[in-house]
Write a protein that holds these residues in place. Structure first.
Motif, short mmCIF file in Angstrom:
data_model
loop_
_atom_site.label_atom_id
_atom_site.label_comp_id
_atom_site.label_asym_id
_atom_site.label_seq_id
_atom_site.Cartn_x
_atom_site.Cartn_y
_atom_site.Cartn_z
N SER A 135 54.11 -25.36 -25.56
CA SER A 135 53.53 -23.74 -25.79
C SER A 135 55.06 -22.92 -26.99
O SER A 135 55.48 -22.46 -27.73
CB SER A 135 54.03 -22.38 -24.67
N SER A 147 50.93 -13.50 -23.77
CA SER A 147 50.28 -12.93 -22.61
C SER A 147 51.40 -13.74 -21.53
O SER A 147 51.12 -14.96 -21.45
CB SER A 147 48.57 -13.33 -23.02
N ALA A 149 50.37 -14.12 -17.51
CA ALA A 149 49.13 -14.61 -16.52
C ALA A 149 50.24 -13.67 -14.34
O ALA A 149 51.11 -14.11 -14.54
CB ALA A 149 48.33 -14.96 -15.62
N LEU A 178 45.15 -12.60 -12.94
CA LEU A 178 44.06 -13.42 -13.07
C LEU A 178 44.99 -14.07 -11.47
O LEU A 178 45.64 -14.55 -11.37
CB LEU A 178 44.43 -14.79 -13.91
N GLN A 182 43.61 -20.06 -10.03
CA GLN A 182 43.21 -20.39 -11.66
C GLN A 182 44.28 -20.37 -12.67
O GLN A 182 43.89 -21.20 -13.79
CB GLN A 182 42.33 -19.41 -12.59
N GLN A 185 44.87 -24.13 -14.65
CA GLN A 185 44.45 -24.63 -16.00
C GLN A 185 44.42 -23.74 -16.69
O GLN A 185 44.40 -23.95 -17.87
CB GLN A 185 42.51 -24.44 -14.86
N ALA A 186 44.57 -22.54 -15.98
CA ALA A 186 44.71 -21.41 -17.89
C ALA A 186 46.04 -22.20 -18.68
O ALA A 186 46.00 -21.78 -19.85
CB ALA A 186 44.90 -20.33 -17.07
N ASP A 189 44.69 -24.78 -20.97
CA ASP A 189 43.77 -24.25 -21.64
C ASP A 189 44.30 -23.93 -23.01
O ASP A 189 44.05 -23.12 -23.58
CB ASP A 189 42.52 -23.88 -21.02
N GLY A 190 45.54 -23.22 -22.28
CA GLY A 190 46.13 -22.16 -23.43
C GLY A 190 45.56 -20.72 -23.48
O GLY A 190 46.26 -19.81 -24.55
N ARG A 191 44.88 -20.75 -22.67
CA ARG A 191 43.95 -19.13 -22.48
C ARG A 191 45.50 -18.04 -22.11
O ARG A 191 45.51 -16.66 -22.34
CB ARG A 191 43.49 -19.14 -21.29
N VAL A 192 46.33 -18.32 -21.31
CA VAL A 192 47.65 -17.84 -21.09
C VAL A 192 48.84 -18.53 -21.45
O VAL A 192 49.08 -19.65 -21.30
CB VAL A 192 48.25 -16.75 -20.22
N ASP A 193 49.91 -17.76 -22.26
CA ASP A 193 50.98 -18.58 -22.84
C ASP A 193 52.49 -18.57 -21.42
O ASP A 193 53.03 -19.57 -21.30
CB ASP A 193 51.97 -17.57 -23.47
#
Length: 323
Positions: A135, A147, A149, A178, A182, A185-186, A189-193
């Motif tokens: 990141s 972001s 989580a 979140l 989870q 994996q988040a 996947d780059g869904r959160v920093d």
């Protein structure tokens, strides 16, 4: 930012629980029978490594010695735990200090009955604020506009992370709710920093390349009480003897774990479905002092007020049950 949702979300969940309270005649919340029967209680937990002390107390018969049989239920975060307490679906449950404070501010009287594993150890922590692999984030000030989580928007993790991130000069950080399982994996996947994540999931994230930036709980609240097993004031008033037995069993287990930590960790194999190697690698972030630290509850409340997440306060002494 989504942090403004936290108090109203708690109030809404608790109100729904009160409206839909248990009326099925389940007797697990009341005392045991007259012929040496055990009193059954449900304990609602959020699965994480410090529950090892509770699991050990169950395995060692510490509750049964006091006439109590513990049944476990799991929740994704402390807010639904509060709802289960209000609805009489559980008698004791895991809450964090901010959730405890907010519930009482909103008129839901719940009180800490016992510590989970002790007070926060200043030199070891089972949770961490970590940044996703690749990141480019390697310090707290890199979280500007990123972001993060957190398990819920009324969590001790959010309060601690926000304090450290803002003190580092970063602004515009978005906090996203979140569940802990989870988060690895988040991040991948780059869904959160970044994420504030606890054992056993933090180890998964770090093994996948996540970078540890800080340990908010031990950095900010060494020796503090950041979570506890709580019960409603009404349950405690009607079942003081059961609550005393529960608290005594937990105190015994916390003190026993201090010198038998490997035994406590071994309970995570069955209860958190870890391998023996993974279980023994877990960190119990405790100084194994079973006392509830009232001063730290006040400090956390002051920080919540400073951050603007609450506009009124409660007396910390009212949040802890005394038999």
């Amino acid at each position: 930012m989504r942090t403004g949702l936290k108090v109203t979300a708690l109030a809404a969940v608790v109100a729904m629980a009160a409206a839909c309270g248990s009326d099925d005649g389940d007797s697990t919340a009341s005392g045991g029978g007259s012929d040496g029967e055990l009193t059954e209680v449900t304990v609602n937990i959020v699965p994480f490594s410090p529950n090892a002390v509770l699991f050990l107390a169950m395995e060692k018969g510490m509750f049964e010695e006091r006439g109590i049989k513990v049944n476990l239920e799991r929740a994704a975060s402390p807010i639904p735990v509060v709802a289960s307490l209000v609805a009489d679906q559980a008698q004791f449950g895991f809450v964090t200090t901010p959730v405890l404070i907010n519930a009482n501010r909103e008129g839901t009287a719940i009180k800490c009955v016992s510590a989970i594993d002790g007070q926060v150890s200043p030199d070891r922590d089972s949770s961490a604020l970590v940044a996703a692999k690749d990141s480019g984030i390697d310090s707290l000030d890199d979280l500007e506009g990123k972001s993060v989580a957190v398990v819920q928007l009324a969590s001790i993790n959010l309060i601690g992370a926000k304090k450290l991130i803002e003190d580092a000069g970063a602004t515009g950080t978005e906090y996203v709710a979140l569940p802990f399982p989870q988060m690895p994996q988040a991040l991948a996947d780059g869904r959160v920093d970044a994420a504030v994540i606890t054992s056993p999931y933090v180890e998964q994230a770090v093994e996948a390349g996540a970078v540890t930036l800080a340990n908010p709980s031990s950095d900010l609240f060494p020796g503090g009480t950041i979570y506890c097993y709580a019960a409603t004031a009404s349950y405690l008033e009607e079942n003081a003897e059961v609550a005393e037995g529960f608290a005594a069993a937990m105190e015994e287990a916390i003190l026993y774990t201090k010198d038998h930590e490997d035994e406590a960790k071994a309970t995570l194999v069955e209860n958190l479905e870890l391998t023996e190697e993974q279980a023994q690698a877990q960190i119990l972030p405790s100084n194994f002092d079973p006392e509830i630290n009232l001063e730290s509850i006040g400090e956390i409340q002051d920080l919540m007020e400073e951050q603007g997440s609450i506009d009124s306060t409660v007396d910390p002494a009212d949040l802890v049950w005394k038999p």
